[in-house]
Design a protein around this motif. Structure first.
Motif, PDB file in Angstrom:
ATOM      1  N   VAL A  26       0.816  -1.278   0.076  1.00  0.00           N
ATOM      2  CA  VAL A  26      -0.084  -0.084   0.112  1.00  0.00           C
ATOM      3  C   VAL A  26       1.070   1.190  -0.026  1.00  0.00           C
ATOM      4  CG1 VAL A  26      -1.642   1.253   1.348  1.00  0.00           C
ATOM      5  CG2 VAL A  26      -1.925  -1.078   1.036  1.00  0.00           C
ATOM      6  N   SER A  78       2.541   1.823  -3.328  1.00  0.00           N
ATOM      7  CA  SER A  78       1.638   2.429  -4.355  1.00  0.00           C
ATOM      8  C   SER A  78       1.173   3.858  -4.464  1.00  0.00           C
ATOM      9  CB  SER A  78       0.274   1.357  -4.212  1.00  0.00           C
ATOM     10  OG  SER A  78      -0.410   1.968  -3.140  1.00  0.00           O
ATOM     11  N   LEU A  84      -0.652   5.322  -2.292  1.00  0.00           N
ATOM     12  CA  LEU A  84      -1.689   5.651  -1.601  1.00  0.00           C
ATOM     13  C   LEU A  84      -1.670   6.496  -0.247  1.00  0.00           C
ATOM     14  CD1 LEU A  84      -3.778   2.418  -2.370  1.00  0.00           C
ATOM     15  CD2 LEU A  84      -4.316   4.716  -3.344  1.00  0.00           C
ATOM     16  N   PRO A 116      -3.357   3.775   5.088  1.00  0.00           N
ATOM     17  CA  PRO A 116      -4.667   3.390   5.457  1.00  0.00           C
ATOM     18  C   PRO A 116      -5.069   3.452   6.958  1.00  0.00           C
ATOM     19  CG  PRO A 116      -3.316   1.712   4.978  1.00  0.00           C
ATOM     20  CD  PRO A 116      -2.560   2.637   4.735  1.00  0.00           C
ATOM     21  N   ASP A 134      -9.180   0.290   7.775  1.00  0.00           N
ATOM     22  CA  ASP A 134      -9.049   0.019   6.378  1.00  0.00           C
ATOM     23  C   ASP A 134      -8.209  -1.237   6.085  1.00  0.00           C
ATOM     24  OD1 ASP A 134     -10.159   2.456   5.382  1.00  0.00           O
ATOM     25  OD2 ASP A 134      -8.038   3.388   5.349  1.00  0.00           O
ATOM     26  N   LEU A 135      -7.082  -1.580   6.969  1.00  0.00           N
ATOM     27  CA  LEU A 135      -6.445  -2.694   6.843  1.00  0.00           C
ATOM     28  C   LEU A 135      -7.196  -4.049   6.997  1.00  0.00           C
ATOM     29  CD1 LEU A 135      -2.987  -1.541   8.222  1.00  0.00           C
ATOM     30  CD2 LEU A 135      -3.506  -2.226   5.901  1.00  0.00           C
ATOM     31  N   MET A 137      -9.281  -4.582   4.211  1.00  0.00           N
ATOM     32  CA  MET A 137      -8.505  -5.348   3.163  1.00  0.00           C
ATOM     33  C   MET A 137      -8.435  -6.693   3.443  1.00  0.00           C
ATOM     34  SD  MET A 137      -5.795  -1.966   2.699  1.00  0.00           S
ATOM     35  CE  MET A 137      -4.952  -2.695   1.287  1.00  0.00           C
ATOM     36  N   VAL A 144      -2.713  -5.215  -4.844  1.00  0.00           N
ATOM     37  CA  VAL A 144      -2.433  -3.885  -4.587  1.00  0.00           C
ATOM     38  C   VAL A 144      -1.199  -3.494  -5.629  1.00  0.00           C
ATOM     39  CG1 VAL A 144      -1.158  -1.978  -2.941  1.00  0.00           C
ATOM     40  CG2 VAL A 144      -2.910  -3.847  -2.092  1.00  0.00           C
ATOM     41  N   ASP A 200      -7.690   5.511  -2.416  1.00  0.00           N
ATOM     42  CA  ASP A 200      -7.267   5.160  -1.063  1.00  0.00           C
ATOM     43  C   ASP A 200      -7.602   4.014  -1.049  1.00  0.00           C
ATOM     44  OD1 ASP A 200     -10.084   5.000  -0.812  1.00  0.00           O
ATOM     45  OD2 ASP A 200     -10.457   7.102  -0.091  1.00  0.00           O
ATOM     46  N   ALA A 201      -7.654   3.277   0.524  1.00  0.00           N
ATOM     47  CA  ALA A 201      -8.014   1.826   0.461  1.00  0.00           C
ATOM     48  C   ALA A 201      -8.973   1.399   0.191  1.00  0.00           C
ATOM     49  CB  ALA A 201      -7.180   1.573   2.060  1.00  0.00           C
ATOM     50  N   LEU A 211      -9.603   0.267  -3.096  1.00  0.00           N
ATOM     51  CA  LEU A 211      -8.909  -1.031  -3.555  1.00  0.00           C
ATOM     52  C   LEU A 211      -9.941  -2.182  -2.869  1.00  0.00           C
ATOM     53  CD1 LEU A 211      -5.339  -0.705  -2.135  1.00  0.00           C
ATOM     54  CD2 LEU A 211      -5.962  -1.279  -4.360  1.00  0.00           C
TER      55      LEU A 211
END
Length: 171
Positions: free
Chosen positions: A45, A48, A50, A53, A57-58, A61, A71, A83-84, A87
């Motif tokens: 993450v 990438s 972004l 998070p 968020d994690l 995910m 990702v 953002d996350a 994803l």
């Protein structure tokens, strides 16, 4: 019946804190562990581009199967990911890098779709083949709303080609 115990990984909690994500409490640490959230995912993450998070968020995910490879592949596809949450939405709706590339290759106006547009395309099964068939018939581009409308109403490349054979060129 039995009991079990959970001991959070202090090193992982320190990593999250160092990355600006925050230090998870015991419950959050358990959810991160159950979601199989790894250092590699946190690194992917961050790599990438972004924003960092949140712990939630994690967890999301992890629950929805966003992996480090996923990702990286989405980031490499050129799709604008904010953002996350984007994803997670992509993963939930089955958006993958191959689909993003196929849609972008189908028509130049689809090379820079927003995350919401890509999710809408995937939800409604917008086909790159329909987009190409429409461009062949009309000689012009199809808009995002029109592509979704055609998908919703079951327009196929065969139908578009048949309209062309019947003389309908300016649809």
């Amino acid at each position: 019946n039995g009991t079990c115990s959970f001991t959070a990984d202090a090193g992982f909690a320190a990593l999250l804190a160092a990355r600006g994500i925050g230090r998870p409490n015991e419950r959050e640490s358990f959810h991160l562990a159950m979601g199989r959230v790894s250092r590699e995912l946190v690194d992917a993450v961050a790599g990438s581009g972004l924003p960092a998070p949140t712990i939630d968020d994690l967890v999301a995910m992890g629950i929805h199967g966003v992996t480090p490879d996923y990702v990286r592949s989405i980031a490499a596809s050129g799709l604008r990911v904010r953002d996350a949450e984007d994803l997670v939405a992509f993963r939930i709706h089955g958006v993958d890098a191959g689909y993003v590339r196929a849609i972008a290759a189908a028509a130049p106006q689809f090379a820079n779709l927003s995350a919401e547009e890509v999710v809408s395309f995937k939800i409604h099964n917008v086909s790159p083949d329909v987009v190409r068939a429409y461009a062949r018939l009309s000689g012009g581009p199809v808009g995002t709303d029109d592509a979704v409308a055609m998908a919703i109403h079951g327009v196929t490349p065969a139908l578009i080609d048949e309209l062309g054979r019947l003389g309908y060129a300016d649809v």
